[in-house]
Motif scaffolding. Structure first.
Motif, short mmCIF file in Angstrom:
data_model
loop_
_atom_site.label_atom_id
_atom_site.label_comp_id
_atom_site.label_asym_id
_atom_site.label_seq_id
_atom_site.Cartn_x
_atom_site.Cartn_y
_atom_site.Cartn_z
N GLN A 285 0.88 -1.19 -0.07
CA GLN A 285 0.05 -0.15 0.02
C GLN A 285 0.83 1.24 0.03
N ARG A 286 2.14 1.05 0.12
CA ARG A 286 3.04 2.33 0.33
C ARG A 286 3.02 2.84 -1.33
N ARG A 287 2.94 4.34 -1.26
CA ARG A 287 3.02 5.11 -2.33
C ARG A 287 4.08 5.66 -2.99
N GLU A 288 5.03 5.67 -1.91
CA GLU A 288 6.51 6.01 -2.20
C GLU A 288 7.34 5.22 -1.27
N ASP A 289 8.79 5.61 -1.62
CA ASP A 289 9.75 4.50 -0.94
C ASP A 289 9.80 4.80 0.51
N ASP A 290 9.22 6.03 0.96
CA ASP A 290 9.42 6.52 2.45
C ASP A 290 7.91 6.12 3.17
N MET A 291 7.29 5.64 2.44
CA MET A 291 5.68 5.55 3.03
C MET A 291 5.64 3.91 3.64
N HIS A 292 5.04 3.75 4.93
CA HIS A 292 4.55 2.63 5.44
C HIS A 292 3.31 2.33 5.51
N VAL A 327 8.83 17.67 15.32
CA VAL A 327 9.00 17.50 13.84
C VAL A 327 10.17 18.17 13.40
N ILE A 328 10.74 19.20 13.95
CA ILE A 328 12.12 19.87 13.40
C ILE A 328 13.08 18.55 13.40
N SER A 329 13.23 18.05 14.43
CA SER A 329 14.31 16.82 14.56
C SER A 329 14.17 15.73 13.25
N LEU A 330 12.74 15.80 13.37
CA LEU A 330 12.46 14.56 12.35
C LEU A 330 12.75 14.83 10.99
N ASP A 331 12.92 16.37 10.38
CA ASP A 331 13.30 16.66 9.05
C ASP A 331 12.35 16.08 8.15
N LEU A 332 11.01 15.80 8.24
CA LEU A 332 9.99 15.61 7.30
C LEU A 332 8.81 16.19 7.81
N ASP A 333 7.92 16.10 6.84
CA ASP A 333 6.62 16.64 7.29
C ASP A 333 5.72 15.36 7.37
N THR A 367 1.80 6.02 6.49
CA THR A 367 2.67 6.96 7.19
C THR A 367 3.85 7.07 6.73
N ASN A 368 4.71 8.28 6.79
CA ASN A 368 5.90 8.17 6.64
C ASN A 368 6.80 8.25 7.71
N LEU A 369 6.15 7.97 9.16
CA LEU A 369 7.05 7.91 10.31
C LEU A 369 7.67 6.62 10.58
N SER A 370 8.86 6.49 11.13
CA SER A 370 9.16 5.29 11.60
C SER A 370 8.40 4.62 12.74
N SER A 371 8.60 3.23 13.12
CA SER A 371 7.62 2.75 13.75
C SER A 371 7.89 3.27 15.41
N ARG A 372 9.27 3.63 15.71
CA ARG A 372 9.49 4.23 17.10
C ARG A 372 8.61 5.54 17.09
N THR A 373 8.75 6.41 16.02
CA THR A 373 8.09 7.74 16.17
C THR A 373 6.68 7.51 16.16
N ILE A 403 0.11 -3.22 15.96
CA ILE A 403 -0.08 -4.62 15.59
C ILE A 403 1.09 -5.00 14.60
N PHE A 404 0.85 -4.33 13.35
CA PHE A 404 1.90 -4.47 12.42
C PHE A 404 2.35 -3.29 11.82
N TYR A 405 3.56 -3.23 11.32
CA TYR A 405 4.31 -2.17 10.68
C TYR A 405 4.84 -2.57 9.48
N ASP A 406 4.27 -2.49 8.32
CA ASP A 406 4.74 -3.31 7.11
C ASP A 406 4.71 -4.89 7.41
N GLU A 407 5.85 -5.41 6.93
CA GLU A 407 6.37 -6.84 7.48
C GLU A 407 7.15 -6.92 8.27
N HIS A 408 7.51 -5.79 9.19
CA HIS A 408 8.72 -5.75 10.07
C HIS A 408 8.57 -6.56 11.08
N VAL A 409 9.47 -6.99 11.78
CA VAL A 409 9.72 -7.57 13.16
C VAL A 409 10.58 -6.86 13.94
N VAL A 410 10.12 -6.04 15.06
CA VAL A 410 10.60 -5.40 15.81
C VAL A 410 10.50 -5.83 17.19
#
Length: 883
Positions: A285-292, A327-333, A367-373, A403-410
């Motif tokens: 379902q990601r539309r861009e490389d940085d989408m999750h 948000v400033i430290s994340l360097d993204l929208d 989302t374009n956020l990491s799982s931790r964010t 519950i899930f984040y992409d197919e990641h195991v964290v």
């Protein structure tokens, strides 16, 4: 002598074996600083060339010298090192194009090439790439039909249905081919076949599937999941054989071919009516490389739980405001979009049972956020909504879990072997206890039943089946009705102006879905909920049934009072008749008819004042005070007045401006006979046509209003004019399984419901009620077919075609409203035969009772009726029969 030619003539070099330096290594991966190592490479080449003249003359000058081509390939391969077999394959084609002996033949020359790495990645026999190439006169060439191969990968796994097969691993042999069309030879398009081989091996090694079919499908899905950048979809073929399956056979084997379209449920994306779906796993379902894509569970059992969950979902979509300076430290929208939601469930508390029941649901977000964010956003939302520290598994205003984040195991714990009793502040994905929690799995099953758990390798549907105890009561679904209009306090105290304030809850309906079978045996062991009665108030002068009876405010409110006193739990107010030939009514006139009735039902002083003006019937009658009584003698029950003030109001309209005005006045639900697409959306228009644009405009406006006000919506199947478009012949494939009209309702209404629920800005799944549209664009037999099989409209079955064309019913699990009251098809039945008689709509009360009984038996949540007092008795008895 004439010479017979053939365009299929080929000159071949078969299995030319060379030692070629490769940087990718052989059985083992090379380190970055390692020199390339010579690897045995097999090359097979076919040149398509008419050999008729050479055959006739027996002269080599009239054909292509395969020895020269072989020498050129050998010298080129020995002159340099290559990154991978794709790199080598491109080099061979370029070498052929540079041969001076072929210069006069190059224009349009076609060749076929297969390059096989014989010393392949561990556990596999070989990896290969094959393709065709078409040459131009200048020696340039273009690739065609590029296919990548992983051949005879052997892996041990648990597979099979027999007890012995569940105790010990056995070998399976896997062959994977990936057809990428014309892409795959440019450096940016290279597929890392070593990584693919490792992925397939690790997936099989850790799996425990019962059937070879499931394992094969899973490997196809996982292969596609790493190819998301390819558009259009690559075609993946997977063959998996089990040598030990049949004693007297070499092996048993499953061979399938799949694309992104074959795995829609894992992405929560609606398949089109053709059954050609368009997604594979959550990651796709990601539309861009940085989408999750993430699946999030929500639960609440303190305060107004429905308000809390809706508030949390709205906060989820404003991560910039939630994160603040971070948000400033994340360097993204930061972006989070809710793209799918489950039904709402009322569930008993688990672990700590001495606390109120929970309301649980789940959603899928992009989302374009990491799982931790993302986790930090969720914890901040919990705090905003009002969660305070309490005992573990104790009460909470809201709880949000990834519950899930992409197919990641964290797993962020420093000691991953520790127990799960204290994981506060840590992130474990997939959620470690989801497999024991039906209240998590059931909402996920609403959205992504075929998604495969990255660790257990089981689908959500399988995990739910394993945890569900059929001897315990089914989890009840919940529909909330908001209290509208918004209180001044909510309007003035909204802390986040970028999202509309969330209304408090007026009423909550719970219900249990019924089984697909309608036999008596199934009914005595299963249960459904009490059926709600919708009173029908037409404030119009020309309704087909009761036009001009309730088009004055006193008459309308007397009807409401009597209907609520008799047992109606929702009142449907309509100001525009949908009968064939009804006069056009402007939106302004429709608002002028509907809004005063809504306002009076929400203002106790006004309600009492207007009711006391009536002098037509007794207070006990459905239509109000007696004509024999004077206004001063009329006594209205305070208890019924209070019920009227708190009874949900549905506004029967397809116009956004009317719906919005009614909701702002105090209505709590939208009932749209055109399911958010307007009256001119049949037949389905092109999106670029004027009708298509109008339908899209209707849908976007109605979705926005529904989201803003958080109201339930009743979406009805129709085809424009109620008296036309009754041909369902296009669904002839469904006739052996239950009926053309029934299938048409599922496909056509299901398509609209998916457009309304799925994607950005979608309506919450738990707010949708389906109406199969009895009496609208259906023949007499079609109406009877849909009514007698209404539960199949929302059954969890395959629809839309036969075999691979079929897909999961988009309406699976939705509650239904069924309206048969006084409708013309009942009049047709009553008029048939020698003893038949013509009837006015208000003479069809007992015919309506028969239809209502069938609707109750079919599991309708709501029956829409005119004669509430009489139908209340019918519903009570029918409920007693079918509970």
């Amino acid at each position: 002598m004439s010479i017979q030619t053939s365009s299929a003539d080929q000159i071949r070099i078969n299995d030319l074996t060379l030692a070629v330096p490769l940087l990718t290594g052989a059985s083992w991966q090379l380190e970055a600083e390692d020199d390339p190592v010579e690897q045995p490479i097999s090359i097979s080449l076919s040149v398509f060339h008419d050999v008729a003249e050479a055959a006739h003359s027996d002269d080599l000058s009239h054909t292509i010298d395969y020895a020269e081509i072989s020498r050129e390939i050998k010298s080129g391969a020995a002159s340099k090192s290559f990154v991978c077999i794709q790199d080598l394959s491109a080099h061979i084609c370029s070498a052929i194009g540079s041969l001076s002996s072929l210069k006069s033949l190059l224009d349009g020359l076609q060749v076929y090439l297969k390059v096989t790495q014989l010393k392949s990645p561990l556990h596999s026999k070989a990896i290969a790439i094959e393709h065709s190439a078409v040459f131009s006169a200048d020696g340039s060439w273009s690739p065609r039909k590029i296919t990548h191969h992983v051949e005879d990968l052997t892996c041990a796994t648990i597979i099979g249905v027999n007890v012995a097969e569940r105790l010990e691993k056995q070998d399976v042999v896997v062959n994977v081919t990936v057809d990428t069309g014309d892409k795959g030879l440019d450096r940016d398009d290279w597929i890392d076949l070593r990584a693919l081989t490792r992925l397939v091996y690790e997936e099989i090694d850790s799996s425990e599937f019962v059937t070879l079919e499931s394992l094969t499908s899973h490997i196809a899905s996982e292969t596609l999941s790493v190819l998301k950048s390819y558009q259009p979809s690559p075609v993946v073929s997977v063959r998996i054989s089990k040598p030990a399956a049949i004693p007297l056979a070499k092996s048993a084997e499953i061979h399938i071919t799949r694309t992104f379209a074959d795995f829609p449920d894992q992405a929560g994306i609606s398949p089109p009516v053709t059954g050609v779906e368009n997604a594979t796993t959550l990651a796709e379902q990601r539309r861009e490389d940085d989408m999750h894509t993430a699946a999030i569970a929500l639960g609440s059992n303190l305060g107004d739980s429905l308000h809390n969950i809706e508030y949390a979902l709205r906060l989820l979509e404003i991560p910039r405001e939630i994160l603040g300076d971070e948000v400033i430290s994340l360097d993204l929208d930061p972006t989070i979009a809710v793209v799918n939601t489950s039904f709402l469930y009322e569930t008993a508390p688990m672990y700590v049972t001495d606390q109120p029941s929970f309301i649980n649901c789940a959603c899928v977000v992009e989302t374009n956020l990491s799982s931790r964010t993302l986790l930090r956003v969720l914890k901040e939302i919990e705090s905003i909504v009002g969660r305070i520290p309490t005992i573990r598994h104790g009460p909470r205003a809201v709880d949000l879990d990834i519950i899930f984040y992409d197919e990641h195991v964290v797993d962020t714990r420093s000691d991953t072997s520790s127990n799960l009793d204290d994981v506060e502040g840590e992130l474990i994905v997939p959620h470690p206890r989801m497999q024991e929690r039906e209240f998590v799995l059931r909402p996920l099953n609403d959205m992504i039943p075929e998604y495969v758990h990255p660790v257990s390798k089981k689908t959500i549907a399988t995990l739910l089946k394993e945890v569900h105890n059929p001897t315990t009561p089914s989890m009840k679904k919940v529909i909330p009705f908001p209290r509208l209009p918004l209180s001044p306090l909510l309007l003035s105290a909204a802390p986040y102006p970028s999202i509309p304030p969330v209304p408090e809850t007026l009423a909550v309906w719970s219900y249990t879905s019924i089984p697909n079978s309608h036999s008596r045996a199934s009914r005595v062991t299963k249960s459904k909920s009490n059926t709600h009665i919708m009173g029908t108030l037409n404030v119009t002068p020309d309704s087909f049934s009761d036009g001009s009876r309730h088009d004055t405010l006193p008459a309308a409110l007397r009807y409401v009072y009597g209907a609520v006193a008799a047992g109606a739990t929702v009142i449907d107010i309509g100001g525009y008749s949908t009968r064939p030939g009804a006069a056009f009514v402007s939106p302004q006139e429709e608002i002028a008819r509907v809004v005063p009735a809504v306002q009076a039902m929400r203002d106790e002083s006004l309600l009492r004042s207007i009711l006391s003006q009536g002098t037509e019937s007794t207070a006990e009658d459905e239509d109000g005070p007696s004509s024999a009584a004077t206004p001063a003698a009329v006594a209205f029950s305070d208890e019924v007045i209070k019920r009227v003030l708190n009874t949900p109001i549905s506004v029967d309209t397809f116009r956004p401006e009317v719906a919005h005005a009614a909701l702002k006045a105090g209505a709590n639900c939208i009932n749209d006979v055109y399911a958010f697409t307007g009256p001119d959306a049949w037949p389905s228009p092109s999106p670029t046509s004027e009708r298509g644009k109008n339908a899209a405009d209707y849908m976007e406006k109605m979705k926005a209003i529904t989201r803003e006000c958080a109201v339930p919506v009743i979406l009805m199947h129709s085809r424009g004019d109620a008296g036309k478009e009754k041909d369902y012949g296009q669904y002839a494939y469904a006739e052996p399984e239950g009926g053309l009209t029934l299938e048409g309702v599922r496909v056509e209404l299901g398509r609209k419901v998916d457009e309304i629920v799925l994607g950005k800005g979608g309506v919450r799944r738990w707010l949708v009620i389906a109406d199969p549209g009895i009496g609208f664009s259906k023949t007499l037999e079609g109406n009877l077919e849909v009514l007698r099989g209404a539960s199949e409209v929302v059954a969890d079955i395959k629809i839309g075609g036969i075999g691979s064309d079929a897909y999961r019913n988009p309406l699976a699990g939705y509650p239904q409203l069924i309206g048969v009251s006084r409708k013309s098809f009942l009049g047709v039945i009553l008029s048939e035969g020698s003893e038949g008689r013509e009837t006015r709509p208000d003479e069809r009360t007992w015919a309506t009772a028969a239809g209502v009984t069938c609707a109750v038996q079919q599991g309708a949540l709501i029956v829409r009726v005119h004669d509430v007092k009489q139908m209340a008795d019918v519903v009570r008895v029918a409920d007693a029969l079918w509970l």
